[in-house]
Scaffold this active site. Structure first.
Site, PDB file in Angstrom:
ATOM      1  N   LYS A 175       4.171  -1.399 -13.100  1.00  0.00           N
ATOM      2  CA  LYS A 175       3.438  -2.618 -12.532  1.00  0.00           C
ATOM      3  C   LYS A 175       2.723  -2.394 -11.394  1.00  0.00           C
ATOM      4  CE  LYS A 175       5.641  -5.980 -10.014  1.00  0.00           C
ATOM      5  NZ  LYS A 175       4.612  -6.277  -8.794  1.00  0.00           N
ATOM      6  N   ASN A 176       3.342  -1.746 -10.256  1.00  0.00           N
ATOM      7  CA  ASN A 176       2.536  -1.724  -8.923  1.00  0.00           C
ATOM      8  C   ASN A 176       1.562  -0.755  -9.190  1.00  0.00           C
ATOM      9  OD1 ASN A 176       4.141  -3.726  -8.278  1.00  0.00           O
ATOM     10  ND2 ASN A 176       5.552  -2.537  -7.095  1.00  0.00           N
TER      11      ASN A 176
ATOM     12  N   ARG B  71      -0.211 -11.096  -5.891  1.00  0.00           N
ATOM     13  CA  ARG B  71      -0.359 -10.366  -4.807  1.00  0.00           C
ATOM     14  C   ARG B  71      -1.409  -9.619  -4.799  1.00  0.00           C
ATOM     15  NH1 ARG B  71       0.496 -11.810   0.159  1.00  0.00           N
ATOM     16  NH2 ARG B  71       0.294 -10.127   1.524  1.00  0.00           N
TER      17      ARG B  71
ATOM     18  N   CYS C  79       5.420 -13.039  -4.565  1.00  0.00           N
ATOM     19  CA  CYS C  79       6.509 -13.452  -4.275  1.00  0.00           C
ATOM     20  C   CYS C  79       6.965 -13.673  -2.858  1.00  0.00           C
ATOM     21  CB  CYS C  79       7.476 -12.244  -4.623  1.00  0.00           C
ATOM     22  SG  CYS C  79       7.840 -11.759  -6.220  1.00  0.00           S
TER      23      CYS C  79
ATOM     24  N   ARG D 258       4.135 -11.394   4.600  1.00  0.00           N
ATOM     25  CA  ARG D 258       3.237 -10.558   3.807  1.00  0.00           C
ATOM     26  C   ARG D 258       1.801 -10.709   4.147  1.00  0.00           C
ATOM     27  NH1 ARG D 258       4.836 -10.142  -2.420  1.00  0.00           N
ATOM     28  NH2 ARG D 258       4.194  -8.135  -1.990  1.00  0.00           N
ATOM     29  N   PRO D 259       1.757 -10.473   5.681  1.00  0.00           N
ATOM     30  CA  PRO D 259       0.048 -10.326   6.359  1.00  0.00           C
ATOM     31  C   PRO D 259      -0.793  -9.591   5.720  1.00  0.00           C
ATOM     32  CG  PRO D 259       1.585  -9.330   7.940  1.00  0.00           C
ATOM     33  CD  PRO D 259       2.454  -9.863   6.752  1.00  0.00           C
ATOM     34  N   ILE D 260      -1.751  -9.497   5.876  1.00  0.00           N
ATOM     35  CA  ILE D 260      -3.162  -8.327   5.447  1.00  0.00           C
ATOM     36  C   ILE D 260      -3.769  -7.889   6.396  1.00  0.00           C
ATOM     37  CG2 ILE D 260      -2.870  -9.253   3.001  1.00  0.00           C
ATOM     38  CD1 ILE D 260      -5.762 -10.471   3.616  1.00  0.00           C
ATOM     39  N   ASP D 261      -3.288  -7.929   7.660  1.00  0.00           N
ATOM     40  CA  ASP D 261      -4.003  -7.410   8.718  1.00  0.00           C
ATOM     41  C   ASP D 261      -4.092  -6.055   8.807  1.00  0.00           C
ATOM     42  OD1 ASP D 261      -1.047  -7.344   9.077  1.00  0.00           O
ATOM     43  OD2 ASP D 261      -1.423  -6.688  11.168  1.00  0.00           O
TER      44      ASP D 261
ATOM     45  N   ASP E 124      12.469  -2.888  -3.567  1.00  0.00           N
ATOM     46  CA  ASP E 124      12.273  -3.502  -4.942  1.00  0.00           C
ATOM     47  C   ASP E 124      13.758  -3.387  -5.695  1.00  0.00           C
ATOM     48  OD1 ASP E 124      10.062  -4.132  -3.993  1.00  0.00           O
ATOM     49  OD2 ASP E 124       8.798  -2.763  -5.160  1.00  0.00           O
TER      50      ASP E 124
ATOM     51  N   ILE F  81      12.249  -3.850   5.134  1.00  0.00           N
ATOM     52  CA  ILE F  81      10.906  -3.921   4.690  1.00  0.00           C
ATOM     53  C   ILE F  81      10.627  -5.479   4.546  1.00  0.00           C
ATOM     54  CG2 ILE F  81       9.050  -3.536   3.093  1.00  0.00           C
ATOM     55  CD1 ILE F  81      10.336  -1.064   4.117  1.00  0.00           C
TER      56      ILE F  81
ATOM     57  N   ARG G  72       6.624 -11.496 -14.719  1.00  0.00           N
ATOM     58  CA  ARG G  72       5.698 -11.051 -14.189  1.00  0.00           C
ATOM     59  C   ARG G  72       5.536  -9.564 -13.988  1.00  0.00           C
ATOM     60  NH1 ARG G  72       5.714 -12.427  -8.528  1.00  0.00           N
ATOM     61  NH2 ARG G  72       4.579 -10.487  -8.592  1.00  0.00           N
TER      62      ARG G  72
HETATM   63  C1  EPZ Z   1       4.087  -3.308  -2.407  1.00  0.00           C
HETATM   64  O1  EPZ Z   1       3.569  -4.432  -1.544  1.00  0.00           O
HETATM   65  C2  EPZ Z   1       4.964  -3.697  -3.527  1.00  0.00           C
HETATM   66  N1  EPZ Z   1       3.709  -4.729  -4.194  1.00  0.00           N
HETATM   67  C3  EPZ Z   1       6.172  -4.653  -3.532  1.00  0.00           C
HETATM   68  O2  EPZ Z   1       6.856  -4.683  -4.710  1.00  0.00           O
HETATM   69  C4  EPZ Z   1       6.941  -3.541  -2.360  1.00  0.00           C
HETATM   70  O3  EPZ Z   1       8.198  -4.349  -2.204  1.00  0.00           O
HETATM   71  C5  EPZ Z   1       6.209  -3.076  -1.271  1.00  0.00           C
HETATM   72  O4  EPZ Z   1       5.141  -2.438  -1.509  1.00  0.00           O
HETATM   73  C6  EPZ Z   1       7.098  -2.143  -0.597  1.00  0.00           C
HETATM   74  O5  EPZ Z   1       7.397  -1.003  -1.264  1.00  0.00           O
HETATM   75  C7  EPZ Z   1       3.006  -4.006  -4.953  1.00  0.00           C
HETATM   76  O6  EPZ Z   1       2.454  -2.809  -5.037  1.00  0.00           O
HETATM   77  C8  EPZ Z   1       1.952  -5.027  -5.793  1.00  0.00           C
HETATM   78  P1  EPZ Z   1       3.507  -3.274   2.090  1.00  0.00           P
HETATM   79  P2  EPZ Z   1       3.043  -4.475  -0.503  1.00  0.00           P
HETATM   80  O7  EPZ Z   1       2.087  -3.572   2.149  1.00  0.00           O
HETATM   81  O8  EPZ Z   1       1.826  -3.505  -0.536  1.00  0.00           O
HETATM   82  C9  EPZ Z   1       4.050  -5.194   6.169  1.00  0.00           C
HETATM   83  C10 EPZ Z   1       7.670  -5.971  -6.343  1.00  0.00           C
HETATM   84  O9  EPZ Z   1       8.715  -6.617  -6.283  1.00  0.00           O
HETATM   85  N2  EPZ Z   1       2.432  -5.530   6.354  1.00  0.00           N
HETATM   86  O10 EPZ Z   1       3.942  -1.761   1.978  1.00  0.00           O
HETATM   87  O11 EPZ Z   1       2.383  -5.714  -0.036  1.00  0.00           O
HETATM   88  C11 EPZ Z   1       4.517  -6.304   5.369  1.00  0.00           C
HETATM   89  O12 EPZ Z   1       4.731  -7.561   5.775  1.00  0.00           O
HETATM   90  C12 EPZ Z   1       6.886  -5.986  -4.983  1.00  0.00           C
HETATM   91  O13 EPZ Z   1       7.346  -5.106  -7.252  1.00  0.00           O
HETATM   92  C13 EPZ Z   1       2.042  -5.931   7.388  1.00  0.00           C
HETATM   93  O14 EPZ Z   1       2.389  -6.335   8.483  1.00  0.00           O
HETATM   94  O15 EPZ Z   1       3.733  -4.151   0.734  1.00  0.00           O
HETATM   95  C14 EPZ Z   1       5.967  -5.422   5.069  1.00  0.00           C
HETATM   96  O16 EPZ Z   1       7.058  -5.942   5.980  1.00  0.00           O
HETATM   97  C15 EPZ Z   1       7.381  -7.024  -3.851  1.00  0.00           C
HETATM   98  N3  EPZ Z   1       0.510  -5.933   7.483  1.00  0.00           N
HETATM   99  C16 EPZ Z   1       5.752  -4.134   5.217  1.00  0.00           C
HETATM  100  O17 EPZ Z   1       4.347  -4.013   5.877  1.00  0.00           O
HETATM  101  C17 EPZ Z   1      -0.225  -5.605   6.243  1.00  0.00           C
HETATM  102  O18 EPZ Z   1      -1.535  -5.747   6.384  1.00  0.00           O
HETATM  103  C18 EPZ Z   1       5.444  -3.258   3.882  1.00  0.00           C
HETATM  104  O19 EPZ Z   1       4.571  -4.060   3.031  1.00  0.00           O
HETATM  105  C19 EPZ Z   1       0.441  -5.084   5.241  1.00  0.00           C
HETATM  106  C20 EPZ Z   1       2.058  -4.756   5.294  1.00  0.00           C
END
Ligand code: EPZ
Length: 417
Positions: free
Chosen positions: A22-23, A92, A116, A121-124, A304, A326, A396
């Site tokens: 999926k991811n 997402r 979810c 989940r910021p995107i900064d 996950d 995480i 999903r």
């Molecule tokens: C991906 O999410 C996966 N989703 C998630 O899987 C998975 O839990 C996660 O990676 C960690 O392995 C997809 O691939 C679609 P991150 P993502 O950016 O990319 C912080 C599932 O169940 N962060 O690696 O959104 C964030 O808040 C899903 O399949 C910032 O602070 O995760 C988190 O604490 C759920 N600012 C950490 O980093 C940002 O701009 C890791 O998030 C981005 C992230």
């Protein structure tokens, strides 16, 4: 409303075949618009997240053809239209269109993504990466306009090794002028799969799978054929279910190195596992040892899988701990596990599980995708009937979950009520 009903305590034996990741899929589909030619991607899972991304492609006037497990994406006639709030919020991964549209048209307009509710989940970090490449960002009422006159390669250090930011920056940088280096990049296999796809289309990316990724910008990308890797989280979920109910349960189409952290934890607690070149076979045992799980970025124990794995820990003799590092909000399944009979307490980001405890079926809620998978694992193990609501979260991410589990002996149905 759809609910899932499970009659528990049945032994599961036979083979479950793992679908495409999926991811990886949710990044590959947006990445496909970076070429002006046709991209064919096979081993696409039939899940609602895939459908949601196809809806976005169609809104952007991209030609999409789906046939069994493949998708053919042709963006020749596409238009760079604002992605509505409805579509952005469906999942997402809609945020990957930000990087892909920026890379292709130097402009993207869309809303804050959905997904979810497992944390803020910021995107900064995504946005900082785009800015480093030369984009200007405007945000108004959750609507983001990301625009650049020209994208120029840059050195970008990620404060957190974020999966999403790593992929999104790669998408924006493949057609930028010059070289981009992402330091402290995430190393997840899905990132390698996306980089391979882009390279198959003519991109010049090296280092994916390590913490330094180098992207030399190219002017255009061409047609290609690509295959999605097997879903390591789906595999890990069924392997965990096998440790609870398998007699034995074979999980096929797996890349075992992608789930090393899970396999070593299973061995540590005493699960009987056989690992082959592309399969894992699991047989349940009467007694398991307790352990401590600490989630971490790849190759650490995946966040996950923490929720489904917790069900197994309710059957370990003694005190186990799950430390979530995480996401801030990934223990929403715990109150429902308590209702099923588990002995679990949560203190900040640590859950303490004392086992073994009997689990008895009741009504529970899938609060998010993997919490839903945990409820399925619990329902399969518990005595009596478990009814799960909010199962759209589960659908999903798990292709044909009912069919797959039924084929190995589970009694599980989805009902409309
Ligand atoms: C991906 O999410 C996966 N989703 C998630 O899987 C998975 O839990 C996660 O990676 C960690 O392995 C997809 O691939 C679609 P991150 P993502 O950016 O990319 C912080 C599932 O169940 N962060 O690696 O959104 C964030 O808040 C899903 O399949 C910032 O602070 O995760 C988190 O604490 C759920 N600012 C950490 O980093 C940002 O701009 C890791 O998030 C981005 C992230």
């Amino acid at each position: 409303m759809k609910v899932m009903e499970i009659e528990g305590q049945r032994e599961l034996s036979g083979t479950i075949r793992i679908s495409g990741s999926k991811n990886a899929t949710v990044a590959l589909i947006p990445a496909a618009i970076l070429t002006d030619e046709e991209a064919t991607i096979c081993n696409i899972p039939e899940i609602t997240d895939t459908n949601a991304l196809c809806d976005i492609l169609q809104a952007l006037k991209v030609d999409v053809k789906r046939a069994s497990e493949s998708i053919i994406i042709n963006p020749k006639q596409m238009e760079n239209i604002e992605i509505t709030e409805d579509l952005s919020k469906k999942l997402r991964a809609s945020y990957y269109f930000m990087g892909a549209l920026l890379g292709k048209f130097k402009k993207a307009v869309m809303y804050f993504p959905g997904g979810c509710s497992i944390g803020a989940r910021p995107i900064d970090l995504h946005l900082k990466g785009f800015e480093a490449l030369g984009a200007k960002i405007k945000e108004e009422n959750n609507k983001y306009t990301v625009e650049a006159e020209e994208l120029k390669g840059a050195n970008i250090y990620l404060d957190i090794a974020s999966v999403g930011a790593t992929i999104n920056i790669m998408l924006a940088a493949v057609r930028a002028k010059g070289t981009t280096i992402i330091d402290n990049a995430a190393k997840e296999p899905e990132i390698v799969n996306v980089a391979t796809f882009l390279n198959n289309m003519g991109a010049k990316i090296t280092g994916a799978g390590t913490s330094t990724i180098k992207i030399q910008g190219v002017d255009s990308l061409h047609k290609c054929f690509h295959e999605v890797i097997p879903d390591r989280i789906e595999a890990g979920t069924y392997i965990t279910i096998g440790a609870l109910c398998g007699n034995p349960l074979k999980i096929d189409n797996v890349i075992p190195e992608h789930i090393d952290a899970l396999l070593s934890k299973l061995e540590e607690i005493g699960v009987d596992i056989e690992v082959g070149a592309d399969y894992v076979s699991v047989k349940k045992q009467e007694k398991y040892k307790p352990t401590i799980i600490k989630t971490a970025v790849y190759p650490g124990f995946p966040t996950d899988l923490q929720q489904p794995f917790t069900i197994l820990l309710t059957q370990s003799c003694g005190k186990s701990k799950v430390i979530e590092t995480i996401w801030e909000n990934r223990f929403m399944h715990i109150p429902y596990l308590r209702e099923l009979g588990a002995n679990i307490s949560v203190n900040n980001q640590t859950a303490t599980i004392v086992g073994p405890t009997k689990l008895k079926g009741t009504e529970v809620v899938a609060t998010d995708l993997r919490a839903g998978a945990a409820m399925v694992a619990a329902g399969l193990f518990a005595e009596g009937k478990t009814t799960i609501t909010n199962i759209e979260h589960i659908l999903r991410g798990y292709e044909q979950i009912v069919e797959k589990l039924t084929s190995v002996g589970a009694k599980i149905t989805i009902k409309e009520i």
